[in-house]
Write a protein that holds these residues in place. Structure first.
Motif, mmCIF file in Angstrom:
data_model
loop_
_atom_site.group_PDB
_atom_site.id
_atom_site.type_symbol
_atom_site.label_atom_id
_atom_site.label_comp_id
_atom_site.label_asym_id
_atom_site.label_seq_id
_atom_site.Cartn_x
_atom_site.Cartn_y
_atom_site.Cartn_z
ATOM 1 N N THR A 1 0.812 -1.230 0.000
ATOM 2 C CA THR A 1 0.000 0.000 0.000
ATOM 3 C C THR A 1 0.838 1.268 0.000
ATOM 4 O OG1 THR A 1 -0.223 -0.367 2.358
ATOM 5 C CG2 THR A 1 -2.184 -0.725 1.024
ATOM 6 N N VAL A 2 2.115 1.174 0.422
ATOM 7 C CA VAL A 2 2.924 2.396 0.448
ATOM 8 C C VAL A 2 3.649 2.618 -0.885
ATOM 9 C CG1 VAL A 2 3.250 2.397 2.929
ATOM 10 C CG2 VAL A 2 4.832 1.134 1.480
ATOM 11 N N ASP B 1 4.304 3.598 -4.829
ATOM 12 C CA ASP B 1 3.867 4.771 -5.584
ATOM 13 C C ASP B 1 2.646 4.486 -6.448
ATOM 14 O OD1 ASP B 1 5.749 6.340 -4.481
ATOM 15 O OD2 ASP B 1 7.233 6.059 -6.076
ATOM 16 N N GLU C 1 -0.473 4.754 -4.527
ATOM 17 C CA GLU C 1 -0.716 6.174 -4.289
ATOM 18 C C GLU C 1 -1.305 6.811 -5.549
ATOM 19 O OE1 GLU C 1 -0.200 7.298 -1.298
ATOM 20 O OE2 GLU C 1 -0.950 9.297 -1.804
ATOM 21 N N ARG D 1 -4.837 5.896 -5.933
ATOM 22 C CA ARG D 1 -5.664 6.653 -4.987
ATOM 23 C C ARG D 1 -5.922 8.059 -5.513
ATOM 24 N NH1 ARG D 1 -3.459 4.509 0.202
ATOM 25 N NH2 ARG D 1 -4.968 2.906 0.731
ATOM 26 N N LEU D 2 -4.852 8.716 -6.022
ATOM 27 C CA LEU D 2 -4.988 10.089 -6.500
ATOM 28 C C LEU D 2 -5.883 10.141 -7.735
ATOM 29 C CD1 LEU D 2 -1.366 11.376 -5.974
ATOM 30 C CD2 LEU D 2 -3.395 11.837 -4.613
#
Lengths: 274, 318
Positions: free
Chosen positions: A159-160, A162, A165, A168-169
């Motif tokens: 989950t960490v 890129d 991320e 998500r964005l």
């Protein structure tokens, strides 16, 4: 072309053979599951007619072993599916959602893992009827705690990343992130775990049936067949050793395959549950 | 307050909380049945009067949380309730059996722990040579054996093929220690076999981990004998993980004992529990489940505490 070590090949072959027998039990077994063959005596030694001899009631032991394989492998496979579905969905969602949801689930799993699964299963089975669906659910859910831990540990690392991320964005929802981003990347350690969980389920159902609390007569899995024939042992009749040895061989051969898969994915795994 | 005392206190506190939560879990586990427990125990043919009597006797007319606290209150005062099947006091029924079970587990531990650690040391000393490979291969095989399979294979070999032992391990008060030990030799052997493999493999891994340190190389360069290096320099630094593994496996004995007792008809807690699960005797199951869980949790906490005490890095947390 990848090289498969000899031990893994033996394991693959034996596991395949067990599954083949289990799936085509109706065609492999010469007699019915609980058919008492006319003229057969109890605990006859192996002969051309009865390949492994007869059991405590004069039924063909080979046929019972074949049907027993079907039940043992069916229950274990179904329980493994239950444990993987629940464990990985909950584990991934705990890692993605985090916060209080993660806390509650993780502490609950800690609680379930703080007592031996067998003891918990015995407590639950003291009130629930021992039917196949209930046995599958009990074994699967108790075992899903270990899958949960592995899935969560692997997913927390992912989950960490890129690309998660970025997703998500982009505005993707939790379901997209779990199934499209995390699942493909967490698959190999989970697959390696699959074999270990399957063995665990085989041993679990055999132990329960051996204790008389698992699969109920007239059906029988291997653990149950050991139980039925255990009285013969002191008279030197080895009928109860046949299913016992079958359980051991199945466990060892799946172990060999799992070990090989595990070694191949060592760099990818997030941790190996016991 | 000294950090070690605080850490140990924390562990004990967590253990007590855990035990409380487990008691809830066990209680809820026996409430899972949809519908009426009394009906399930007595079966479909039960009359209304006997159902009502049983409900009254079990206190089923009260809500679940009231029954839970009543049960917990009783347990904390040493009252485990009465068995449904024969009306006997569970506490006095359990006392002897618990002693028998602990007797069995104690001897299994006494034999398994030193054996596992020395086999681990030998495997490290001869790593990747034949003794290591032999030990690893044999333990890989025994790790895949469920307890009852190992039990029956040993029983077949040692009581039927070679008549060394008796297949039924009954012990009773008044037997001399020697007779008792002879009676439990087979179940102890099975338990040792079951935990030995795991314990030995983890010991080997823990010591091998330490063997990569710089001070081991120094010791080698000083010209110390390989076994001295392992025993004097590597092992003390691997004590924490080894103790942990030992404790976890002793906790595992708790599960193994249930099955092994049934195999050898040994009058212990495990057999008692299994019998009463089949009879759906819920108070007995709750009491036995709680005791097994308590022993298991206790050993796990003990493992934590010992590894705190054995590890200087944990003694001085930053």
């Amino acid at each position: 072309m990848m090289r498969i070590p000899v031990s893994a090949l033996i394991g693959l072959f034996l596991t395949g053979a067990f599954f083949f027998v289990a799936i085509f039990a109706q065609w492999v077994a010469p007699y019915g599951m609980s058919e008492i063959v006319p003229g057969a005596d109890a605990w006859m030694p192996p002969s051309r007619e009865f390949w492994l001899g007869t059991d405590t009631l004069g039924r063909d032991l080979f046929s019972r072993m074949v049907y027993g394989a079907q039940i043992t492998i069916f229950v274990a496979t179904a329980a493994t599916c239950v444990s993987f579905l629940t464990g990985s969905v909950l584990g991934f969602s705990a890692a993605v959602i985090g916060g209080r949801y993660d806390q509650i689930l993780s502490r609950l799993v800690d609680l379930f893992m703080s007592i031996p699964s067998l003891i918990m299963a015995l407590v639950v089975l003291s009130v629930l009827p021992a039917t196949l669906p209930i046995l599958i659910l009990v074994i699967g859910l108790l075992d899903s705690t270990r899958v949960f831990r592995l899935a969560r540990a692997v997913a927390v690392d992912i989950t960490v990343m890129d690309y998660v991320e970025a997703a998500r964005l982009r505005g993707e929802g939790t379901r997209w992130i779990i199934f499209r981003e995390i699942l493909p990347n967490a698959l190999s350690p989970l697959v390696a775990e699959l074999g270990l969980r399957f063995i665990f389920a085989v041993l679990f159902i055999s132990t329960l049936s051996f204790l008389g609390l698992g699969v109920q007569p007239p059906m029988a899995d291997w653990g149950g067949i050991v139980k039925e024939n255990k009285e013969g042992l002191v008279y030197g009749v080895s009928a109860s050793l046949v299913p016992a040895v079958a359980i051991a061989i199945l466990a060892i051969s799946v172990n060999l395959v799992a070990d090989w898969v595990l070694n191949r994915t060592t760099s990818l795994k997030g941790g190996r549950g016991a | 307050m000294h950090p070690v005392v605080r850490l140990v206190g924390q562990r004990l506190g967590i253990g007590l909380l855990l035990l409380l939560a487990v008691s809830v879990l066990i209680f809820v586990g026996t409430e899972l049945l949809p519908g009426d427990v009394a009906q399930a125990i007595l079966g479909q043919s039960a009359t209304q009067v006997s159902l009502a009597n049983l409900r009254e006797q079990m206190g089923l007319n009260d809500p679940a949380y009231v029954r839970y606290f009543r049960w917990l209150f009783g347990v904390l005062h040493g009252d485990l309730g009465t068995a449904l099947t024969n009306g006997a006091n569970i506490r006095s029924e359990i006392a002897d059996r618990l002693a028998n079970t602990l007797f069995l587990a104690f001897w299994a531990a006494i034999i398994a722990v030193p054996l596992a650690i020395s086999l681990g040391l030998i495997a490290v000393r001869f790593r990747n040579r034949w003794p290591d490979k032999l030990i690893s291969g044999v333990t890989l095989a025994t790790i895949s054996l469920p307890e009852f399979v190992a039990g029956y294979i040993l029983m077949f070999l040692l009581t039927v093929k070679f008549r060394v032992f008796s297949p039924i391990s009954t012990i009773f008060p008044g037997m001399s220690l020697g007779d008792k030990l002879y009676a439990i030799a087979l179940p102890v052997a099975v338990l040792v076999l079951v935990v030995l493999a795991h314990m030995m493999r983890m010991t080997r891994a823990a010591i091998l981990n330490v063997m990569q340190s710089a001070y081991i190389e120094t010791a080698e360069l000083k010209g110390l004998r390989p076994f001295t290096i392992i025993a004097r320099h590597a092992f003390p630094n691997a004590v924490a993980p080894v103790v942990n593994v030992v404790m976890l496996n002793l906790a595992y004995l708790v599960v193994g004992v249930v099955v092994v007792e049934v195999v050898f008809v040994y009058p212990g807690m495990g057999q008692y529990l299994v019998d009463h699960v089949a009879k759906r005797d819920i108070p007995v199951v709750q009491a036995c489940g709680l005791i097994f869980a308590a022993v298991y949790i206790g050993l796990n906490i003990l493992a934590d505490v010992i590894s705190i005490l054995a590890n200087p890095r944990l003694r001085h947390p930053k």
